[in-house]
Design an enzyme around this catalytic site. Structure first.
Site, PDB file in Angstrom:
ATOM      1  N   THR A  93       5.728   5.655   1.869  1.00 20.69           N
ATOM      2  CA  THR A  93       4.532   5.666   1.022  1.00 20.69           C
ATOM      3  C   THR A  93       3.534   6.626   1.655  1.00 20.69           C
ATOM      4  OG1 THR A  93       4.876   3.346   0.433  1.00 20.69           O
ATOM      5  CG2 THR A  93       2.685   4.262   0.034  1.00 20.69           C
ATOM      6  N   LYS A 168       3.215   4.557  -7.385  1.00 17.34           N
ATOM      7  CA  LYS A 168       3.180   3.517  -6.341  1.00 17.34           C
ATOM      8  C   LYS A 168       1.742   3.087  -6.034  1.00 17.34           C
ATOM      9  CE  LYS A 168       4.059   1.417  -2.334  1.00 17.34           C
ATOM     10  NZ  LYS A 168       4.808   0.213  -2.125  1.00 17.34           N
ATOM     11  N   LYS A 243      -3.461   0.070   3.612  1.00 24.00           N
ATOM     12  CA  LYS A 243      -2.998   1.472   3.637  1.00 24.00           C
ATOM     13  C   LYS A 243      -2.861   2.003   2.206  1.00 24.00           C
ATOM     14  CE  LYS A 243       1.131   4.246   4.292  1.00 24.00           C
ATOM     15  NZ  LYS A 243       2.554   4.317   4.604  1.00 24.00           N
TER      16      LYS A 243
END
Ligand code: NAD
Length: 290
Positions: A93, A168, A243
């Site tokens: 990611t 995402k 994050k």
């Protein structure tokens, strides 16, 4: 197929093992000796240098902590030594900008590349039930799809390079905000004297229903088994949620998008992590609400 797998941590370890199970020859590289020892037990061939791991491979899969590490690894190693016909799949990611930039340099080096971040945690990585959101050309997607299918239950083409990362972070911004809202609703219900199981029975069948409530309820003993039933251990760590929220905020600022709920969720998760709770599951944020 001969596949180089880079980054065999919590997620990558199980993913590489599933590639071995699917019949691929997996060359593994990680900076951690422990990760490499586990990879060897799972049938990978381990390498202790970042370049020989890529000799003669058909594909490179990476599962690394962040965009800076991905960018450096691809420029310092992959673009120098991976065979140009090898397809590149970054499942980490990372920010959309770095994903697009790495894909651009991959093309210059003669590679097809996809960004393919995942939804699903360590259990899904081990079980081979991840969902992959994929950014890249139609041709790159067609080549990547069977490799990803060996590690997941769903592989979805989101668009051109960077689109997987975009999907995402939008999804996880929604998840973070909806988890906070779900926690608030349960806390208010409690203060108003409602039985929490009764509130769940009503709201899970009413318009407030959402995944954070019905698949991952933050209240212990309510709804299906979730990290709340295990003192908020395991699951999806607060630090990882933070994050992803930060990546979403960075993308929103660059795109000029207004995300007030995402911003508030980021502040709340930042405060929770600053209080030393970064390792707890993200649904534990309910404990910070009065
Ligand atoms: P992790 O820290 O457990 O694993 C990362 C691995 O990369 C480690 O083994 C580390 O030694 C290795 N590494 C770091 N720098 C390296 C380098 N230069 N060369 C080779 N290896 C290197 O992290 P993780 O939980 O497996 O997460 C990996 C990625 O997956 C992250 O981008 C994370 O955001 C994403 N992700 C994690 C989860 C989760 O639940 N853990 C869920 C979805 C997505």
């Amino acid at each position: 197929m001969k596949i180089a797998f880079i980054g065999l941590g919590n997620m990558g370890g199980g993913m590489a093992a599933n590639l071995v199970r699917a019949g691929h020859q997996v060359n593994a590289f990680d900076l951690s000796e422990t990760a490499l020892a586990t990879a060897a037990e799972n049938g990978c061939t381990v390498f202790t240098d970042a370049q020989s791991v890529m000799a003669g491979v058909d594909a490179v899969v990476s599962m690394l902590p962040n965009g800076g590490i991905v960018d450096a690894f691809y420029h310092d190693n992959v673009f120098r030594v991976a065979p140009p016909e090898a397809i590149l799949l970054d499942c980490s990611t990372i920010d959309v900008g770095t994903a697009k930039s790495v894909a651009k340099y991959a093309a210059i080096a003669g590679h097809e590349m996809v960004d393919a971040p995942v939804s699903g945690g360590i259990a899904a990585a081990n079980a081979g039930t991840l969902t992959f959101m994929v950014g890249g050309s139609d041709s790159a997607f067609a080549r990547a799809e069977p490799i990803l299918a060996a590690m997941g239950k769903a592989v979805i083409h989101a668009g051109e390079s960077g689109a997987g990362q975009a999907a995402k972070i939008c999804n996880n911004m929604l998840l973070g905000a909806s988890m906070v809202a779900t926690c608030e609703a349960f806390k208010l219900a409690e203060k108003l004297g409602l039985d929490l199981q009764t509130f769940y029975d009503i709201s899970s069948k009413a318009s407030g229903q959402n995944w954070s409530m019905t698949s991952y309820c933050p209240v212990p003993g309510v709804g299906p088994a979730s990290p709340a039933d295990n003192d908020y251990q395991g699951g999806f760590a607060t630090a990882l949620m933070l994050k992803d929220l930060k990546l979403a905020m960075e993308a929103a600022a660059l795109a000029g998008a207004e995300t007030p709920m995402g911003e508030r969720a980021t502040e709340l998760y930042q405060a929770f992590a600053d209080a030393g709770q970064g390792a707890l599951d993200f649904s534990a944020i309910i404990e910070t609400l009065d």
